[in-house]
Design a protein around this motif. Structure first.
Motif, PDB file in Angstrom:
ATOM      1  N   ASP A  89       0.514  -1.011   0.159  1.00 16.79           N
ATOM      2  CA  ASP A  89      -0.378   0.089  -0.450  1.00 16.79           C
ATOM      3  C   ASP A  89       0.485   1.358   0.211  1.00 16.79           C
ATOM      4  OD1 ASP A  89      -3.108   1.390   0.708  1.00 16.79           O
ATOM      5  OD2 ASP A  89      -1.531   2.338   1.758  1.00 16.79           O
ATOM      6  N   ASP A  90       0.097   1.798  -0.887  1.00 13.80           N
ATOM      7  CA  ASP A  90       1.306   3.829  -1.084  1.00 13.80           C
ATOM      8  C   ASP A  90       0.972   4.354  -0.077  1.00 13.80           C
ATOM      9  OD1 ASP A  90       3.161   5.067  -1.438  1.00 13.80           O
ATOM     10  OD2 ASP A  90       2.336   5.539  -3.746  1.00 13.80           O
ATOM     11  N   ALA A 115     -10.247   6.758  -0.102  1.00 15.67           N
ATOM     12  CA  ALA A 115     -10.628   7.867  -0.281  1.00 15.67           C
ATOM     13  C   ALA A 115     -11.314   7.556   1.206  1.00 15.67           C
ATOM     14  CB  ALA A 115     -12.377   7.047  -1.348  1.00 15.67           C
ATOM     15  N   SER A 116     -10.354   5.936   1.640  1.00 18.09           N
ATOM     16  CA  SER A 116     -10.629   5.742   3.115  1.00 18.09           C
ATOM     17  C   SER A 116     -10.453   6.798   4.531  1.00 18.09           C
ATOM     18  CB  SER A 116     -11.012   3.900   3.838  1.00 18.09           C
ATOM     19  OG  SER A 116     -11.227   3.527   2.477  1.00 18.09           O
ATOM     20  N   LEU A 135     -19.960   6.990   7.866  1.00 19.15           N
ATOM     21  CA  LEU A 135     -21.265   6.590   8.059  1.00 19.15           C
ATOM     22  C   LEU A 135     -21.547   5.558   7.806  1.00 19.15           C
ATOM     23  CD1 LEU A 135     -21.959  10.745   7.850  1.00 19.15           C
ATOM     24  CD2 LEU A 135     -21.113   9.739   9.838  1.00 19.15           C
ATOM     25  N   PHE A 159       3.295   0.340  -6.157  1.00 20.44           N
ATOM     26  CA  PHE A 159       3.336  -0.854  -6.386  1.00 20.44           C
ATOM     27  C   PHE A 159       2.772  -0.820  -7.806  1.00 20.44           C
ATOM     28  CE2 PHE A 159       1.250  -4.900  -9.533  1.00 20.44           C
ATOM     29  CZ  PHE A 159       1.366  -5.322  -8.387  1.00 20.44           C
ATOM     30  N   GLY A 173     -17.795   2.375  -4.116  1.00 17.08           N
ATOM     31  CA  GLY A 173     -18.407   3.916  -3.972  1.00 17.08           C
ATOM     32  C   GLY A 173     -18.304   4.873  -2.759  1.00 17.08           C
ATOM     33  N   SER A 195     -18.187   1.505   4.142  1.00 20.47           N
ATOM     34  CA  SER A 195     -17.911   0.993   5.554  1.00 20.47           C
ATOM     35  C   SER A 195     -18.777   0.703   5.697  1.00 20.47           C
ATOM     36  CB  SER A 195     -18.493   2.971   6.690  1.00 20.47           C
ATOM     37  OG  SER A 195     -17.430   3.964   6.679  1.00 20.47           O
TER      38      SER A 195
HETATM   39  C1  LIG Z   1     -14.677  12.750   0.830  1.00 23.94           C
HETATM   40  C2  LIG Z   1     -15.084  11.245   1.047  1.00 23.94           C
HETATM   41  C3  LIG Z   1     -16.811  11.297   2.096  1.00 23.94           C
HETATM   42  C4  LIG Z   1     -16.468  10.178   1.862  1.00 23.94           C
HETATM   43  N1  LIG Z   1     -17.860   9.528   3.148  1.00 23.94           N
HETATM   44  C5  LIG Z   1     -17.959   8.051   3.579  1.00 23.94           C
HETATM   45  C6  LIG Z   1     -18.763   7.756   4.682  1.00 23.94           C
HETATM   46  O1  LIG Z   1     -19.460   8.802   5.477  1.00 23.94           O
HETATM   47  N2  LIG Z   1     -19.599   6.537   4.458  1.00 23.94           N
HETATM   48  C7  LIG Z   1     -19.047   5.630   4.512  1.00 23.94           C
HETATM   49  O2  LIG Z   1     -19.390   4.279   3.982  1.00 23.94           O
HETATM   50  N3  LIG Z   1     -18.154   5.313   2.415  1.00 23.94           N
HETATM   51  C8  LIG Z   1     -17.464   6.819   2.383  1.00 23.94           C
HETATM   52  N4  LIG Z   1     -16.717   7.650   1.999  1.00 23.94           N
HETATM   53  C9  LIG Z   1     -16.388   6.002   0.642  1.00 23.94           C
HETATM   54  C10 LIG Z   1     -15.508   5.713   0.596  1.00 23.94           C
HETATM   55  O3  LIG Z   1     -14.396   6.203   1.576  1.00 23.94           O
HETATM   56  C11 LIG Z   1     -15.168   4.393   0.077  1.00 23.94           C
HETATM   57  O4  LIG Z   1     -16.293   3.238  -0.244  1.00 23.94           O
HETATM   58  C12 LIG Z   1     -14.238   3.383   0.778  1.00 23.94           C
HETATM   59  O5  LIG Z   1     -12.816   4.491   1.492  1.00 23.94           O
HETATM   60  C13 LIG Z   1     -13.166   2.815  -1.091  1.00 23.94           C
HETATM   61  O6  LIG Z   1     -11.766   1.973   0.038  1.00 23.94           O
HETATM   62  P1  LIG Z   1     -11.021   1.703  -0.739  1.00 23.94           P
HETATM   63  O7  LIG Z   1     -10.169   0.759  -0.002  1.00 23.94           O
HETATM   64  O8  LIG Z   1     -11.869   0.709  -2.074  1.00 23.94           O
HETATM   65  O9  LIG Z   1     -10.320   2.557  -1.288  1.00 23.94           O
HETATM   66  P2  LIG Z   1      -9.071   3.333  -1.043  1.00 23.94           P
HETATM   67  O10 LIG Z   1      -9.589   3.836   0.025  1.00 23.94           O
HETATM   68  O11 LIG Z   1      -9.006   4.846  -1.774  1.00 23.94           O
HETATM   69  O12 LIG Z   1      -8.071   2.399  -0.701  1.00 23.94           O
HETATM   70  C14 LIG Z   1      -7.531   2.340  -2.098  1.00 23.94           C
HETATM   71  C15 LIG Z   1      -5.811   1.906  -1.178  1.00 23.94           C
HETATM   72  O13 LIG Z   1      -5.151   1.797  -3.033  1.00 23.94           O
HETATM   73  C16 LIG Z   1      -3.662   2.171  -2.617  1.00 23.94           C
HETATM   74  N5  LIG Z   1      -3.254   2.109  -4.076  1.00 23.94           N
HETATM   75  C17 LIG Z   1      -3.707   2.752  -4.880  1.00 23.94           C
HETATM   76  N6  LIG Z   1      -3.326   1.767  -5.984  1.00 23.94           N
HETATM   77  C18 LIG Z   1      -1.889   1.736  -5.213  1.00 23.94           C
HETATM   78  C19 LIG Z   1      -0.240   0.924  -6.369  1.00 23.94           C
HETATM   79  N7  LIG Z   1      -0.607   0.857  -7.483  1.00 23.94           N
HETATM   80  N8  LIG Z   1       0.164   0.714  -5.519  1.00 23.94           N
HETATM   81  C20 LIG Z   1       0.134   1.093  -3.645  1.00 23.94           C
HETATM   82  N9  LIG Z   1      -0.828   1.250  -3.260  1.00 23.94           N
HETATM   83  C21 LIG Z   1      -2.137   2.206  -3.988  1.00 23.94           C
HETATM   84  C22 LIG Z   1      -4.279   3.179  -1.982  1.00 23.94           C
HETATM   85  O14 LIG Z   1      -2.543   4.109  -1.558  1.00 23.94           O
HETATM   86  C23 LIG Z   1      -5.271   3.222  -1.097  1.00 23.94           C
HETATM   87  O15 LIG Z   1      -4.933   3.268  -0.213  1.00 23.94           O
HETATM   88  C24 LIG Z   1     -16.333   8.458   1.265  1.00 23.94           C
HETATM   89  C25 LIG Z   1     -15.541   8.988   0.568  1.00 23.94           C
HETATM   90  C26 LIG Z   1     -14.493  10.250   0.122  1.00 23.94           C
HETATM   91  C27 LIG Z   1     -13.743  10.244  -0.770  1.00 23.94           C
END
Ligand SMILES: Cc1cc2nc3c(=O)[nH]c(=O)nc-3n(C[C@H](O)[C@H](O)[C@H](O)COP(=O)(O)OP(=O)(O)OC[C@H]3O[C@@H](n4cnc5c(N)ncnc54)[C@H](O)[C@@H]3O)c2cc1C
Length: 350
Positions: free
Chosen positions: A32-33, A39-40, A46, A167, A314, A318
């Motif tokens: 993980d970078d 987004a998380s 919520l 990665f 999306g 959570s």
């Molecule tokens: C402002 C905002 C508010 C939100 N509020 C809510 C909320 O209240 N409730 C809710 O349920 N959801 C909310 N969300 C949505 C929620 O954040 C996302 O659904 C969720 O975080 C997605 O998780 P993920 O692990 O798929 O992506 P991410 O959290 O984006 O994680 C992806 C990870 O992959 C890593 N990565 C990507 N490419 C590479 C690479 N090539 N090499 C190494 N590492 C890499 C990134 O560094 C990151 O750590 C919100 C989102 C935003 C932007």
């Protein structure tokens, strides 16, 4: 070093999938970078069963909330730290129509578990401006996502299973039934890269749209922390003495940075919502991994079965990450059939 699984990305998707794979006895390494954010770490965490202007019930929420509560309780026990809290949402209603619609919904059995009539603003009295009316959402919750991911990273790092680096997809070598990346050999690589998926040469045919969210972190002296307030923006308790204000939903964007325009818009909303003063201490932005049909993306690569994807959470990571993380672990380890609603085979690779 050989692992059963190599996960790329440790946001909510990567962390929850790793939790279920490890619980079932599989060995998991994660790249993980941390510099990249994601987004998380910007989410308020919520879990809101009733969303939008039409007060719709969230997709499969009756299954998702109890499953999320159970999973976060497991993680709380492992890390000896609180992550999940049921917290009602007090929602301002802005017109007679909204008020009537709310009351009508509250009377329907399909909604009555979550949607309640509220005679007034409850604990927020004195802090917020008058509205036409107020409604209350129950069964809503908040997850301390940043605290959970930081505890998760610290443990994975201590156990030597987390590599904090970018990665590089071009360095992945696919061998028969395995994948090699630098010194790591894995039976399966699962991409959990959030919006980073659009740069993934194996899965960028999937229709990830992306949706930019901007948030403000503010201080509001004395504001109640036991409820969440939904006006034009959400006001939710956040780490320390801060409140999380947001978020914007921008389908069109050219960068991942906070913008002056959105800050002004959110500050104006906050001024209209509050009677009391506030101070902005931070302004942040990230891209949500949204998909054209608003359903998660789970599945194996059509040509390279040692590659898989867990993404598309999306706006609702959570609540979705625990349920679908558990399902995908069952698919990967026990051959359970993938739920067709989330299976990437609904999209063609051509
Ligand atoms: C402002 C905002 C508010 C939100 N509020 C809510 C909320 O209240 N409730 C809710 O349920 N959801 C909310 N969300 C949505 C929620 O954040 C996302 O659904 C969720 O975080 C997605 O998780 P993920 O692990 O798929 O992506 P991410 O959290 O984006 O994680 C992806 C990870 O992959 C890593 N990565 C990507 N490419 C590479 C690479 N090539 N090499 C190494 N590492 C890499 C990134 O560094 C990151 O750590 C919100 C989102 C935003 C932007």
């Amino acid at each position: 070093m050989h692992f059963d699984f190599l996960l790329i990305g440790q946001g909510l998707a990567g962390a929850l999938l790793a939790h279920f794979l490890q619980k079932a006895g599989a060995s998991v390494a994660i790249i993980d970078d941390a510099q990249r954010g994601g987004a998380s770490v910007e989410a308020a965490g919520l879990i809101n069963p009733i969303t939008g202007r039409r007060f719709a019930k969230s997709w499969r929420i009756d299954e998702l909330i109890p499953f999320a509560e159970h999973t976060y309780a497991e993680l709380e026990a492992q890390f000896q730290q609180p992550f999940f809290q049921y917290r009602p949402i007090i929602r301002a209603l802005f017109s007679a129509k909204e008020d009537n619609d709310w009351v009508a919904r509250a009377g329907e059995s399909f909604f009555s578990k979550y949607l309640k009539e509220a005679s007034d603003e409850g604990p927020l009295r004195g802090f917020i401006q008058p509205a036409y009316g107020f409604g209350q959402i129950e069964g809503s919750a908040q997850v301390e996502v940043a605290a959970l991911l930081s505890a998760f990273s610290a443990r994975s790092k201590q156990e030597g299973r987390l590599i904090q680096a970018n990665f590089d997809h071009s360095k992945l070598i696919l061998e028969k039934g395995k994948a090699r990346y630098e010194t790591l050999l894995a039976d399966r690589v699962v991409f959990c890269e959030g919006y980073g998926l659009h740069k993934n040469p194996f899965f960028n045919y999937l229709p990830m749209e992306g949706n930019k969210g901007e948030v403000l972190l503010v201080r509001i002296p004395g504001f109640p922390r036991e409820v969440i307030f939904k006006h034009k923006v959400f006001i939710a308790p956040f780490g320390g003495d801060l409140f999380w204000i947001g978020a914007s939903y921008l389908r069109e964007f050219t960068d991942e940075l906070p913008s002056a325009g959105e800050r002004e818009r959110m500050e104006n909303h906050l001024r209209r919502a509050l009677k009391t003063p506030f101070t902005v201490v931070d302004h942040r932005a990230a891209i949500r991994p949204t998909v054209s049909d608003r359903r998660p993306l789970l599945g194996l690569h059509p040509e390279y079965p040692q590659l898989a994807v867990f993404n598309g959470l999306g706006t609702k990571g959570s609540s979705l990450a625990p349920f679908w993380g558990a399902h995908f672990a069952d698919v990967l380890l026990q051959g359970v059939p993938l739920d067709p609603e989330v299976d990437i085979r609904r999209f063609r690779n051509n």
